[in-house]
Scaffold this motif. Sequence first.
Motif, PDB file in Angstrom:
ATOM      1  N   HIS A 121     -35.756  10.054   6.511  1.00  0.00           N
ATOM      2  CA  HIS A 121     -36.949  10.222   7.327  1.00  0.00           C
ATOM      3  C   HIS A 121     -36.871  10.692   8.232  1.00  0.00           C
ATOM      4  N   PRO A 122     -37.455   9.259   9.043  1.00  0.00           N
ATOM      5  CA  PRO A 122     -38.465   9.705  10.609  1.00  0.00           C
ATOM      6  C   PRO A 122     -37.333  10.495  11.443  1.00  0.00           C
ATOM      7  N   LEU A 123     -35.643  10.722  10.969  1.00  0.00           N
ATOM      8  CA  LEU A 123     -35.244  11.852  11.899  1.00  0.00           C
ATOM      9  C   LEU A 123     -35.109  13.309  10.897  1.00  0.00           C
ATOM     10  N   ALA A 124     -36.082  13.016  10.587  1.00  0.00           N
ATOM     11  CA  ALA A 124     -35.956  14.140   9.902  1.00  0.00           C
ATOM     12  C   ALA A 124     -38.184  15.363  10.173  1.00  0.00           C
ATOM     13  N   ASP A 125     -38.462  14.299  11.090  1.00  0.00           N
ATOM     14  CA  ASP A 125     -39.331  15.235  11.565  1.00  0.00           C
ATOM     15  C   ASP A 125     -40.175  15.143  13.003  1.00  0.00           C
ATOM     16  N   HIS A 126     -40.766  15.499  13.184  1.00  0.00           N
ATOM     17  CA  HIS A 126     -41.615  15.318  15.033  1.00  0.00           C
ATOM     18  C   HIS A 126     -41.426  13.556  16.049  1.00  0.00           C
ATOM     19  N   ARG A 127     -40.832  12.548  14.860  1.00  0.00           N
ATOM     20  CA  ARG A 127     -40.697  11.523  15.316  1.00  0.00           C
ATOM     21  C   ARG A 127     -39.324  11.005  16.105  1.00  0.00           C
ATOM     22  N   ARG A 128     -38.177  12.292  15.291  1.00  0.00           N
ATOM     23  CA  ARG A 128     -36.983  12.070  15.881  1.00  0.00           C
ATOM     24  C   ARG A 128     -35.943  10.515  15.609  1.00  0.00           C
ATOM     25  N   GLU A 129     -36.735   9.603  15.101  1.00  0.00           N
ATOM     26  CA  GLU A 129     -36.868   8.192  15.390  1.00  0.00           C
ATOM     27  C   GLU A 129     -35.793   7.504  13.687  1.00  0.00           C
ATOM     28  N   LEU A 130     -35.314   6.390  14.335  1.00  0.00           N
ATOM     29  CA  LEU A 130     -34.584   5.635  13.915  1.00  0.00           C
ATOM     30  C   LEU A 130     -35.068   4.333  13.810  1.00  0.00           C
ATOM     31  N   PRO A 131     -35.128   3.978  12.709  1.00  0.00           N
ATOM     32  CA  PRO A 131     -35.310   2.304  13.084  1.00  0.00           C
ATOM     33  C   PRO A 131     -33.809   1.799  12.752  1.00  0.00           C
ATOM     34  N   VAL A 132     -34.126   0.697  13.341  1.00  0.00           N
ATOM     35  CA  VAL A 132     -32.977  -0.257  13.198  1.00  0.00           C
ATOM     36  C   VAL A 132     -33.878  -1.865  12.896  1.00  0.00           C
ATOM     37  N   ASP A 133     -33.695  -2.320  11.369  1.00  0.00           N
ATOM     38  CA  ASP A 133     -35.009  -3.415  11.834  1.00  0.00           C
ATOM     39  C   ASP A 133     -33.745  -4.620  11.712  1.00  0.00           C
ATOM     40  N   ARG A 134     -32.383  -4.268  11.618  1.00  0.00           N
ATOM     41  CA  ARG A 134     -32.046  -5.725  11.840  1.00  0.00           C
ATOM     42  C   ARG A 134     -31.914  -5.874  13.362  1.00  0.00           C
ATOM     43  N   LEU A 135     -32.594  -5.002  14.190  1.00  0.00           N
ATOM     44  CA  LEU A 135     -31.901  -5.096  15.697  1.00  0.00           C
ATOM     45  C   LEU A 135     -33.748  -5.022  15.919  1.00  0.00           C
ATOM     46  N   GLY A 136     -34.601  -5.381  15.402  1.00  0.00           N
ATOM     47  CA  GLY A 136     -36.028  -4.967  15.909  1.00  0.00           C
ATOM     48  C   GLY A 136     -36.339  -3.924  16.740  1.00  0.00           C
ATOM     49  N   THR A 137     -35.271  -2.730  16.560  1.00  0.00           N
ATOM     50  CA  THR A 137     -35.711  -1.777  17.199  1.00  0.00           C
ATOM     51  C   THR A 137     -35.347  -0.336  16.956  1.00  0.00           C
ATOM     52  N   THR A 138     -36.623   0.949  17.685  1.00  0.00           N
ATOM     53  CA  THR A 138     -36.428   1.858  16.957  1.00  0.00           C
ATOM     54  C   THR A 138     -35.791   3.107  17.853  1.00  0.00           C
ATOM     55  N   LEU A 139     -34.964   3.299  17.887  1.00  0.00           N
ATOM     56  CA  LEU A 139     -34.087   4.704  18.297  1.00  0.00           C
ATOM     57  C   LEU A 139     -34.653   5.951  18.793  1.00  0.00           C
ATOM     58  N   SER A 140     -34.731   6.281  19.556  1.00  0.00           N
ATOM     59  CA  SER A 140     -35.394   7.882  19.944  1.00  0.00           C
ATOM     60  C   SER A 140     -33.838   8.618  20.244  1.00  0.00           C
TER      61      SER A 140
END
Length: 271
Positions: A121-140
Amino acid sequence: MTLTASAVPTRVATPFYRAVGDEVAVFRAAAGRGLPVLLKGPTGCGKTRFVETMAHELGRELITVAGHEDMTSADLVGRFLLQGGETVWVDGPLTRAVRQGAIFYLDEVVEARQDTTVVIHPLADHRRELPVDRLGTTLSAAPGFQLVISYNPGYQSVLKSLKESTRQRFVAIELGFPPVDIETDVVAHEAGVDPETARALVMLGNAIRHLEGSPLREVASTRLLILAGGLVAEGLGLRTAVQSAVVQALSDDSDVVRALGELVDAVLPRT
């Protein structure tokens, strides 16, 4: 479990695809904006080949994953694995596509659990982001990244449908079986048979698709016709090839198989 993803080189050979409508123009426009695309259409109508063709034309790597009911979000995003006595992070196919700016194609998305597909979902809207919870980061998403999913509307059930919250994030392209002339060209090219044989197979496919009160859950796809054509190219008789690649592939019910055999007798030329 480890998910197997296929990465398709996009500059080796041009995939063979014949456009039917404005699908190429719509996909190109969506790609220009980085918009996600939803492909709708029956099994074996050319959805995957279409994505391969567009990836090639756009010069992008294509990473493909087939959706299934055991898929988890970790299968898509990644996980920690033990390698050489150390615990290391290994990117999943979705994360690799996000980092590399590739096209990520999730085939048959409704086969995956809904609690898994929400990761897109976050990749399919204006954010174009992928939360990677296990790394504690969010990738653009890197430039060039595009999300593509597909499903077969005629095959879904109440328990396996595409959520509105997912559907409304995508530009939709509907693909179907092509007109006779185009499908004949496709079958002839892909199977390596003469146009007359290809047309006979296509006419049979259309006859099966338009059976009134058909008990078949899936109809004869272009893929099945190509398989039958491939058997003919290897020296099998047309009817033998159709019996193995089409009739027996479509049903195990003896009455249905018998009825399809009668249809084959009525449609295919006698030799």
